[in-house]
Design a protein around this motif. Sequence first.
Motif, short mmCIF file in Angstrom:
data_model
loop_
_atom_site.label_atom_id
_atom_site.label_comp_id
_atom_site.label_asym_id
_atom_site.label_seq_id
_atom_site.Cartn_x
_atom_site.Cartn_y
_atom_site.Cartn_z
N LEU A 359 0.86 -1.19 0.00
CA LEU A 359 0.00 0.00 0.00
C LEU A 359 0.89 1.22 0.00
CD1 LEU A 359 -2.53 -0.76 2.89
CD2 LEU A 359 -2.86 -1.17 0.46
N ARG A 360 0.49 2.25 -0.72
CA ARG A 360 1.23 3.50 -0.59
C ARG A 360 0.61 4.34 0.51
NH1 ARG A 360 1.30 8.68 -4.51
NH2 ARG A 360 -0.57 9.08 -3.28
N ILE A 361 1.47 4.76 1.43
CA ILE A 361 1.03 5.61 2.53
C ILE A 361 1.74 6.96 2.36
CG2 ILE A 361 1.18 5.91 5.06
CD1 ILE A 361 -0.18 3.33 4.86
N ALA A 362 0.96 8.03 2.33
CA ALA A 362 1.55 9.38 2.29
C ALA A 362 1.47 9.94 3.71
CB ALA A 362 0.77 10.26 1.32
N TYR A 363 2.62 10.31 4.27
CA TYR A 363 2.57 10.85 5.63
C TYR A 363 2.48 12.37 5.61
CZ TYR A 363 7.64 10.17 4.82
OH TYR A 363 8.90 10.11 4.28
N THR A 364 1.44 12.84 4.92
CA THR A 364 1.24 14.28 4.75
C THR A 364 0.16 14.78 5.71
OG1 THR A 364 -0.21 13.65 2.94
CG2 THR A 364 1.98 14.36 2.33
N LEU A 365 0.24 14.29 6.95
CA LEU A 365 -0.73 14.68 7.98
C LEU A 365 0.01 15.01 9.26
CD1 LEU A 365 -3.41 11.83 7.82
CD2 LEU A 365 -3.61 14.16 6.94
N LYS A 366 -0.66 15.73 10.15
CA LYS A 366 -0.05 16.05 11.45
C LYS A 366 0.18 14.78 12.25
CE LYS A 366 -1.31 20.78 11.99
NZ LYS A 366 -1.91 20.95 10.65
N GLU A 367 1.13 14.87 13.21
CA GLU A 367 1.53 13.66 13.94
C GLU A 367 0.37 12.99 14.68
OE1 GLU A 367 5.27 14.46 16.03
OE2 GLU A 367 5.81 15.69 14.30
N GLU A 368 -0.53 13.77 15.29
CA GLU A 368 -1.67 13.17 16.01
C GLU A 368 -2.52 12.34 15.05
OE1 GLU A 368 -0.21 16.47 16.31
OE2 GLU A 368 -2.23 17.29 16.11
N LYS A 369 -2.74 12.87 13.87
CA LYS A 369 -3.58 12.17 12.89
C LYS A 369 -2.89 10.90 12.40
CE LYS A 369 -7.52 14.13 12.21
NZ LYS A 369 -8.68 13.38 12.68
N LEU A 370 -1.57 11.02 12.23
CA LEU A 370 -0.82 9.84 11.78
C LEU A 370 -0.92 8.73 12.82
CD1 LEU A 370 2.49 11.30 10.27
CD2 LEU A 370 0.62 10.20 9.03
N THR A 371 -0.80 9.13 14.09
CA THR A 371 -0.88 8.14 15.17
C THR A 371 -2.27 7.50 15.17
OG1 THR A 371 0.70 9.40 16.45
CG2 THR A 371 -0.67 7.86 17.68
N GLU A 372 -3.28 8.31 14.99
CA GLU A 372 -4.63 7.75 14.99
C GLU A 372 -4.81 6.79 13.80
OE1 GLU A 372 -7.76 10.71 15.18
OE2 GLU A 372 -9.27 9.15 14.85
N ALA A 373 -4.25 7.17 12.66
CA ALA A 373 -4.35 6.30 11.47
C ALA A 373 -3.65 4.97 11.75
CB ALA A 373 -3.75 6.98 10.26
N ALA A 374 -2.46 5.05 12.36
CA ALA A 374 -1.71 3.81 12.65
C ALA A 374 -2.50 2.94 13.62
CB ALA A 374 -0.34 4.17 13.22
N GLU A 375 -3.17 3.57 14.59
CA GLU A 375 -3.98 2.78 15.53
C GLU A 375 -5.13 2.07 14.82
OE1 GLU A 375 -4.88 5.66 18.55
OE2 GLU A 375 -2.87 5.42 19.43
N ARG A 376 -5.75 2.80 13.91
CA ARG A 376 -6.86 2.19 13.16
C ARG A 376 -6.36 1.02 12.31
NH1 ARG A 376 -10.84 6.90 10.82
NH2 ARG A 376 -10.87 8.26 12.63
N ILE A 377 -5.18 1.20 11.70
CA ILE A 377 -4.63 0.11 10.87
C ILE A 377 -4.33 -1.10 11.76
CG2 ILE A 377 -2.66 -0.57 9.42
CD1 ILE A 377 -2.58 2.33 8.36
N LYS A 378 -3.83 -0.81 12.95
CA LYS A 378 -3.52 -1.89 13.89
C LYS A 378 -4.80 -2.67 14.23
CE LYS A 378 -0.96 -2.71 18.07
NZ LYS A 378 -1.09 -2.51 19.47
#
Length: 389
Positions: A359-378
């Motif tokens: 999957l291509r992941i673009a980390y073009t978001l603020k750190e809080e949002k990135l963390t939330e995204a990673a939690e959802r993926i988990k």
Amino acid sequence: MDFLNEKAKLLQQGEIRAMFDKAKMYENVISLGIGEPDLDTPEKIVQAGCEALKSGKTHYTANAGIIELRKEISKFLKNNHIEYNPEKEIIVTTGAMGALSMSLMVILEEGDEVLIQDPQWLNYKAQVKFFGGKPIPVPVYEKNEFKLTAKDIEKRITDKTKAIMINTPNNPTGAVLDYEELESIAELAIKNDLMVIADEVYHTLVYDGQKHYSIASLKGMKDRTITINSFSKSFAMTGWRVGYAAGSEKIIDKMIKLQENLVACVSTSGQYGAVEALKNYELTKELKEIFLKRRNLIVEQLNNIKGISCIVPKGSFYLFLNIKETGMTSKEFAEDLLEKEKVITIPGSAFGEMGEGYLRIAYTLKEEKLTEAAERIKTYVENLNLRGD
Ligand code: PLP
């Protein structure tokens, strides 16, 4: 009556746009799909654009772009060890996309083959096809950090090959080519009399002590390379639509004549904004630091999830996440992840056959949002394992 020509009939919406369209059905979506900085253009540049408009710079410019900007570009490229005459060897274009499409329009004959790494940003293939060429995929492998190699290019050179496309730092993999590999690719290009189209739009986003090199700066390469760059990613200026191409006088001259017929010139205020951008090059360093922090955060979080993994990308703002252990196709995974956890990612298969399983992941978001995204993926991956799908 169908008035469309055969080429137009083949035009399709890219998979990236398709994912965004699907996402419109859901609420509370986090997008890891956006291929542009989330930050706004730095204030100084915005001011310069506004001032240009207010001071009456509201007219057409030369087809090649304002000379002030071409001179600034030439200065910048000189710092990058390539000398281009601003009068004859540089054209300002509507983003890198304008430069890419016009380059292909002036060099391709019907049936010419263009070597493009697989996976690669989707628009290359679409453009090459539309302008009569034949895109030939050159695979890149995760075990080699997705780096394009001269060895793999060489195997695919035929008497129809016209050009090699190079994109370092890379979209979608984040790979950065090192000097030695560029040297080998340059040798091949010279030996086989090929052009190189070097797309360097992510040139400011290189990490971990890695350096960006322009292949045109290598011996014997300047006249067979079209160096393409843009203000979009390095100065957060995607909406301004300013980029450029630098190359031999012969090629740039024809691109200028083509631009006269296509769009006349790039937006005038945008060009003045771009002059200010290059005069404040240190702004790119601030952006780079932001993306580096985000990269470190998201890579660590994703690599802590059992069943998926990614290598640490050395450049751009993308990472290529390996999901092969799940046994799902990248499209199945991306669509199901969107439906269940409301996270947009782009299926690797959209970028070529070799992108399947990623999957291509673009980390073009603020750190809080990135963390939330990673939690959802988990949560998503853990539930997959529980269900045993
Ligand atoms: N080249 C690559 C590799 C890209 O990823 C993009 C945008 O995503 C572009 C070119 C387009 O850049 P621009 O906005 O300058 O047209």
